[in-house]
Enzyme design. Structure first.
Site, mmCIF file in Angstrom:
data_model
loop_
_atom_site.group_PDB
_atom_site.id
_atom_site.type_symbol
_atom_site.label_atom_id
_atom_site.label_comp_id
_atom_site.label_asym_id
_atom_site.label_seq_id
_atom_site.Cartn_x
_atom_site.Cartn_y
_atom_site.Cartn_z
ATOM 1 N N GLU A 174 44.611 39.402 46.551
ATOM 2 C CA GLU A 174 42.942 39.556 46.351
ATOM 3 C C GLU A 174 42.536 39.689 47.808
ATOM 4 O OE1 GLU A 174 41.352 40.246 43.543
ATOM 5 O OE2 GLU A 174 41.926 38.824 42.083
ATOM 6 N N HIS A 241 45.884 42.544 34.513
ATOM 7 C CA HIS A 241 45.311 41.838 33.363
ATOM 8 C C HIS A 241 46.419 42.352 32.661
ATOM 9 C CE1 HIS A 241 40.814 41.262 34.824
ATOM 10 N NE2 HIS A 241 41.699 40.453 35.364
#
Length: 344
Positions: A174, A241
């Site tokens: 991230e 995801h």
């Protein structure tokens, strides 16, 4: 509480004070009213001396517990503890715990004031910031949730010292994302200091968390409810995801793979030069995150078709035109299906 870096997130509905520093959890004793804690069970095991004098509800560790069933159990515990709308809830843990705690706090009695103490790198730089709270449904990420800002977020760097190595590294994905979408200079900083970050050098860690939070705060303040600019934060996540659901890897590992694939797609479409792809792949690999994996494009496509970022027959896909600059392109699902087969 020790001196900390402070960033304010201001939206039309709320203001969140975000603090980055060491030993911030000691500040719990100064909060009024006495907080009720919603604590990840592993964090309580490792750091019980910080938290076991407060009324608490334990949240089971692991993504498999990020469910409505877990939230229902929390509601019942809050009733037992006689929590009401004048109470203060504090969610403590990584991304799963703060997502669950924030959703429970936002919906119990139609909303109780809450804050977070983020105990993982991923939680500190991403999951606890920006007001997205929710749970998974049948394995699909964050399908049920709300956007409601916490009163405060404490990024307690001291809690990272007990984090498993793999869990720590997954948060770096991230961090790299913020550089990729917003700042070539930040990417350069990470290239020069990635070894320091991997060894939890306090000065570098403080700088990295603070800068990551600042990028996210800037974007969220422009677009709290993700109708435009905030979608940039999904770089690597549409594919990530799907990879996470299909292969059961950690979130940051899946996002790392998603960013690599998104960069390669950006190059294939003529937007990102080859050296931009190489820069991102190299930094991700040096962080200890994956850059290659055998992927079934058909299965990944089926997961993307159920992604919450889909709108009708198109998906809002985040691409790069250079390191440090991202843009959003609407890609028809049938075109994306072919692109995935070409990439994988």
């Amino acid at each position: 509480m020790t001196m900390a870096q402070r960033i304010k997130l201001t939206t039309p509905q709320a203001e969140t004070e975000i603090s980055v520093g060491e030993n911030l959890s000691a500040g719990l004793r100064h909060l009024e009213p006495l907080p009720v804690l919603l604590v990840d069970e592993r964090v309580m095991l490792l750091h019980g001396k910080l938290f076991d004098t407060f009324p608490a509800v334990l949240i089971p560790s692991g993504e498999q517990h990020k469910t409505l069933q877990t939230v229902e159990r929390i509601y019942r515990e809050l009733v037992r503890l006689e929590v009401d709308r004048s109470s203060l809830l504090v969610g403590i843990g990584g991304g799963v715990a703060t997502d669950v705690a924030g959703f429970a706090a936002s919906t119990y009695m139609r909303g109780v004031r809450f804050g977070f103490i983020a105990s993982t790198l991923l939680g500190q730089v991403d999951a606890s910031i920006g007001g997205k709270n929710g749970v998974d449904l049948d394995g699909y990420k964050n399908m049920v949730g709300v956007i409601r800002q916490p009163a405060f977020v404490w990024c307690d760097l001291s809690l990272l010292t007990t984090l498993a190595r793999r869990e720590y590294v997954t948060g770096i994905a991230e961090v790299i994302k913020y550089g990729a979408i917003r700042s070539r200079e930040f990417l350069g900083y990470l290239e020069d200091r990635i070894e320091n970050l991997l060894t939890l050098d306090n000065q570098v860690l403080t700088e990295v968390v603070t800068r990551s939070v600042s990028v996210k705060v800037d974007i969220v303040q422009q677009d709290e409810f993700e109708s435009g600019t905030r979608r940039l934060l999904n770089f690597g996540h549409t594919l990530g995801h799907a990879v996470e659901r299909e292969y059961g890897v950690l979130h940051g590992e899946a996002v790392a793979l998603g960013m690599v694939l998104a960069a390669r797609l950006s190059h294939a479409l003529g937007f990102l030069p080859a050296d931009g792809v190489s820069l991102l792949e190299s930094l991700i690999a040096r962080s200890g995150l994956p850059v290659d994996r055998k992927i079934d494009p058909g299965q990944i496509y089926e997961h993307i078709r159920k992604d919450k970022k889909k709108s009708g027959d198109i998906i809002h896909f985040v691409l790069l035109d250079r390191p440090g600059n991202a843009f959003i392109r609407e890609i028809p699902l049938d075109e994306l299906k072919q692109m995935l087969h070409d990439l994988c």
